[in-house]
Design a protein around this motif. Structure first.
Motif, PDB file in Angstrom:
ATOM      1  N   LYS A  10       0.815  -1.211   0.000  1.00  0.00           N
ATOM      2  CA  LYS A  10       0.000   0.000   0.000  1.00  0.00           C
ATOM      3  C   LYS A  10       0.850   1.263   0.000  1.00  0.00           C
ATOM      4  CE  LYS A  10      -3.189   2.567   2.846  1.00  0.00           C
ATOM      5  NZ  LYS A  10      -4.036   2.667   3.981  1.00  0.00           N
ATOM      6  N   GLY A 129     -10.880  -1.493   4.814  1.00  0.00           N
ATOM      7  CA  GLY A 129     -10.873  -1.929   3.413  1.00  0.00           C
ATOM      8  C   GLY A 129      -9.555  -2.566   3.013  1.00  0.00           C
ATOM      9  N   ASP A 130      -8.433  -2.011   3.505  1.00  0.00           N
ATOM     10  CA  ASP A 130      -7.117  -2.597   3.230  1.00  0.00           C
ATOM     11  C   ASP A 130      -7.042  -4.019   3.779  1.00  0.00           C
ATOM     12  OD1 ASP A 130      -6.190  -0.154   2.132  1.00  0.00           O
ATOM     13  OD2 ASP A 130      -5.474   0.527   4.098  1.00  0.00           O
ATOM     14  N   SER A 133      -9.243  -6.465   1.718  1.00  0.00           N
ATOM     15  CA  SER A 133      -8.579  -6.788   0.449  1.00  0.00           C
ATOM     16  C   SER A 133      -7.438  -7.781   0.657  1.00  0.00           C
ATOM     17  CB  SER A 133      -8.036  -5.525  -0.215  1.00  0.00           C
ATOM     18  OG  SER A 133      -9.069  -4.701  -0.638  1.00  0.00           O
ATOM     19  N   ALA A 134      -6.617  -7.534   1.671  1.00  0.00           N
ATOM     20  CA  ALA A 134      -5.486  -8.424   1.952  1.00  0.00           C
ATOM     21  C   ALA A 134      -5.974  -9.809   2.357  1.00  0.00           C
ATOM     22  CB  ALA A 134      -4.602  -7.829   3.041  1.00  0.00           C
ATOM     23  N   PHE A 136      -8.817 -11.208   1.536  1.00  0.00           N
ATOM     24  CA  PHE A 136      -9.368 -11.829   0.337  1.00  0.00           C
ATOM     25  C   PHE A 136      -8.251 -12.396  -0.544  1.00  0.00           C
ATOM     26  CE2 PHE A 136     -10.715 -11.530  -4.117  1.00  0.00           C
ATOM     27  CZ  PHE A 136     -11.793 -12.405  -4.098  1.00  0.00           C
ATOM     28  N   GLU A 137      -7.205 -11.596  -0.793  1.00  0.00           N
ATOM     29  CA  GLU A 137      -6.085 -12.053  -1.622  1.00  0.00           C
ATOM     30  C   GLU A 137      -5.401 -13.264  -1.009  1.00  0.00           C
ATOM     31  OE1 GLU A 137      -3.379  -8.878  -2.617  1.00  0.00           O
ATOM     32  OE2 GLU A 137      -5.041  -7.556  -3.152  1.00  0.00           O
TER      33      GLU A 137
END
Length: 162
Positions: A10, A129-130, A133-134, A136-137
């Motif tokens: 990020k 949100g960060d 996302s992390a 999920f990845e």
């Protein structure tokens, strides 16, 4: 996964605002940068708190009765300063914190932005949100790895049957 991994991808840039700035200046800065929060610094340059969109809404909703007056809307003036509305009791993270631990802390305390300190210095800021996302990845990578393993394992064992 650790917070330092998220910050590495990020970036570590953090937009800050001085505690003595006006609430209006903070709102302009948040809008300009597209962030939901600003880390607040004191006169000594140290972290003094955090100010978020929620803080702006609470301040304006509770105090800006002049917004209903058409003449006042033409020259809006907010008489409040960041230091009056910021959250002073900060919850922080450190780069070595685990992703799941930080998600738990943020969920428990109902916060969407977490300043990250490394040896007492601001190292970045993480949003919910960060983290999502992390997470999920990370799950997609694990899923693909397991599917590849099962496919290879199944193929190598099916050729032995016979």
């Amino acid at each position: 996964m650790q917070i330092k991994d998220i910050l590495q991808e990020k970036g570590t840039e953090v937009v800050t605002i001085d505690a003595g700035e006006s609430v209006h200046a903070a709102i302009v800065k948040v809008n300009r940068h597209g962030f939901g929060a600003l880390v607040v610094t004191g006169e000594d340059g140290q972290i003094a708190g955090i100010v978020t969109e929620r803080d702006f809404l609470k301040c304006c909703g509770d105090s800006c009765t002049h917004l209903g007056n058409a003449a006042a809307r033409e020259r809006p003036v907010c008489p409040y300063f960041v230091k009056e509305i910021m959250t002073k009791d900060l919850i922080i993270g450190v780069p070595d914190d685990d992703l799941n631990y930080v998600m738990g802390v943020m969920t428990k305390h109902h916060i969407r932005h977490l300043p990250i300190l490394d040896n007492g210095k601001l190292a970045g800021i993480i949003s919910l949100g960060d983290l999502i996302s992390a997470h999920f990845e990370e799950n997609v990578f694990e899923s693909r790895t397991l599917k590849d393993y099962i496919r290879v394992w199944g193929h190598s064992h099916s050729s032995r049957v016979g």
